[in-house]
Design a protein around this motif. Structure first.
Motif, PDB file in Angstrom:
ATOM      1  N   TRP A  29     -21.586 -38.764  -3.472  1.00 46.51           N
ATOM      2  CA  TRP A  29     -21.391 -39.801  -3.770  1.00 46.51           C
ATOM      3  C   TRP A  29     -22.593 -40.854  -3.839  1.00 46.51           C
ATOM      4  O   TRP A  29     -22.741 -41.663  -4.971  1.00 46.51           O
ATOM      5  CB  TRP A  29     -20.070 -40.259  -3.215  1.00 46.51           C
ATOM      6  N   GLN A  30     -23.208 -40.677  -2.987  1.00 46.27           N
ATOM      7  CA  GLN A  30     -24.706 -41.958  -2.764  1.00 46.27           C
ATOM      8  C   GLN A  30     -25.341 -41.498  -4.231  1.00 46.27           C
ATOM      9  O   GLN A  30     -25.922 -42.488  -4.751  1.00 46.27           O
ATOM     10  CB  GLN A  30     -25.381 -41.427  -1.384  1.00 46.27           C
ATOM     11  N   VAL A  31     -25.788 -40.240  -4.186  1.00 44.74           N
ATOM     12  CA  VAL A  31     -26.581 -39.780  -5.667  1.00 44.74           C
ATOM     13  C   VAL A  31     -25.860 -40.238  -6.679  1.00 44.74           C
ATOM     14  O   VAL A  31     -26.420 -40.898  -7.585  1.00 44.74           O
ATOM     15  CB  VAL A  31     -26.757 -38.371  -5.242  1.00 44.74           C
ATOM     16  N   SER A  41     -24.165 -47.060  -3.507  1.00 41.72           N
ATOM     17  CA  SER A  41     -23.116 -47.298  -2.418  1.00 41.72           C
ATOM     18  C   SER A  41     -23.882 -47.691  -1.077  1.00 41.72           C
ATOM     19  O   SER A  41     -24.577 -46.986  -0.637  1.00 41.72           O
ATOM     20  CB  SER A  41     -22.357 -45.967  -2.143  1.00 41.72           C
ATOM     21  N   THR A  42     -23.169 -48.792  -0.520  1.00 45.46           N
ATOM     22  CA  THR A  42     -23.917 -49.106   0.666  1.00 45.46           C
ATOM     23  C   THR A  42     -23.701 -48.554   1.883  1.00 45.46           C
ATOM     24  O   THR A  42     -24.152 -48.592   3.024  1.00 45.46           O
ATOM     25  CB  THR A  42     -23.696 -51.008   0.714  1.00 45.46           C
ATOM     26  N   GLU A  46     -24.967 -44.612   5.910  1.00 40.77           N
ATOM     27  CA  GLU A  46     -24.559 -44.844   7.156  1.00 40.77           C
ATOM     28  C   GLU A  46     -23.654 -43.668   7.583  1.00 40.77           C
ATOM     29  O   GLU A  46     -23.882 -42.943   8.675  1.00 40.77           O
ATOM     30  CB  GLU A  46     -24.164 -46.036   7.396  1.00 40.77           C
ATOM     31  N   ILE A  47     -22.536 -43.357   6.754  1.00 39.31           N
ATOM     32  CA  ILE A  47     -21.561 -42.510   7.039  1.00 39.31           C
ATOM     33  C   ILE A  47     -22.107 -41.041   7.294  1.00 39.31           C
ATOM     34  O   ILE A  47     -21.922 -40.401   8.260  1.00 39.31           O
ATOM     35  CB  ILE A  47     -20.378 -42.524   6.233  1.00 39.31           C
ATOM     36  N   VAL A 125     -23.571 -51.457   8.836  1.00 44.04           N
ATOM     37  CA  VAL A 125     -22.937 -51.703   7.486  1.00 44.04           C
ATOM     38  C   VAL A 125     -21.392 -51.546   7.811  1.00 44.04           C
ATOM     39  O   VAL A 125     -20.429 -52.107   7.301  1.00 44.04           O
ATOM     40  CB  VAL A 125     -23.417 -50.584   6.584  1.00 44.04           C
ATOM     41  N   LEU A 126     -21.127 -50.343   8.599  1.00 45.06           N
ATOM     42  CA  LEU A 126     -19.566 -50.082   8.628  1.00 45.06           C
ATOM     43  C   LEU A 126     -19.081 -50.946   9.828  1.00 45.06           C
ATOM     44  O   LEU A 126     -17.765 -50.983   9.850  1.00 45.06           O
ATOM     45  CB  LEU A 126     -19.533 -48.546   9.195  1.00 45.06           C
TER      46      LEU A 126
END
Length: 158
Positions: A29-31, A41-42, A46-47, A125-126
């Motif tokens: 999803w990040q890519v 995606s921010t 971190e996840i 972030v989270l």
């Protein structure tokens, strides 16, 4: 005891697979969001970082239990002619590992979790407590401890 260990094996392998699947989804999803949508995606970075920590530590505990961990068996191969010496060396290695796991992972990791929770350190972030991320250290240490006690028991019975 064998049934208990088998249950732990199944739980750890299922947890590792589940965490790995979520890790791959986050990275994909990040890519996708960065290069296709042009809006990175921010939170997935971190996840993914936290999932990687958990997969590595829980996977290490599972690998120890399956005897698939990295091992340097130079001494064992040199003592191949003497099973008694091999058993003693295995017992010595397991006892040294046991002390390391108790001191560093269980005690030190538990202290890190408690100190981080009491300090109120939050991920940027989270916004989750970092103690929950660090909880992977004493948790994997506890599973390693169980596996090492099983192995020590087997060595003493041989």
């Amino acid at each position: 005891m064998a049934k208990f260990i088998s249950t732990i094996d199944k739980a750890l392998s299922a947890l590792c697979v589940t965490l790995s699947v979520f890790l791959v989804i986050c990275v994909v999803w990040q890519v996708f969001s960065r290069y296709v949508l042009n809006q990175p995606s921010t939170y997935t970075d971190e996840i993914a970082r936290f999932l990687f920590i958990w997969v590595g530590l829980i996977g290490a505990a599972y690998a120890l239990g399956q005897k698939k961990h990295l091992a340097i068996d130079l001494l064992l191969t040199k003592l191949e002619s003497s099973p008694k010496k091999q058993n003693f060396l295995n017992l010595l290695i397991n006892i040294i590992s046991l002390f390391f796991i108790i001191l560093i992972m269980c005690y030190g990791g538990g202290k890190l979790v408690l100190d981080t929770m009491s300090a109120g350190q939050i991920s940027p972030v989270l916004g989750i407590q970092m103690g929950w991320v660090y909880f992977a250290i004493p948790l994997s240490g506890a599973f390693m401890l169980i596996y090492l006690l099983r192995d020590i028991s087997k060595e003493l019975n041989n």
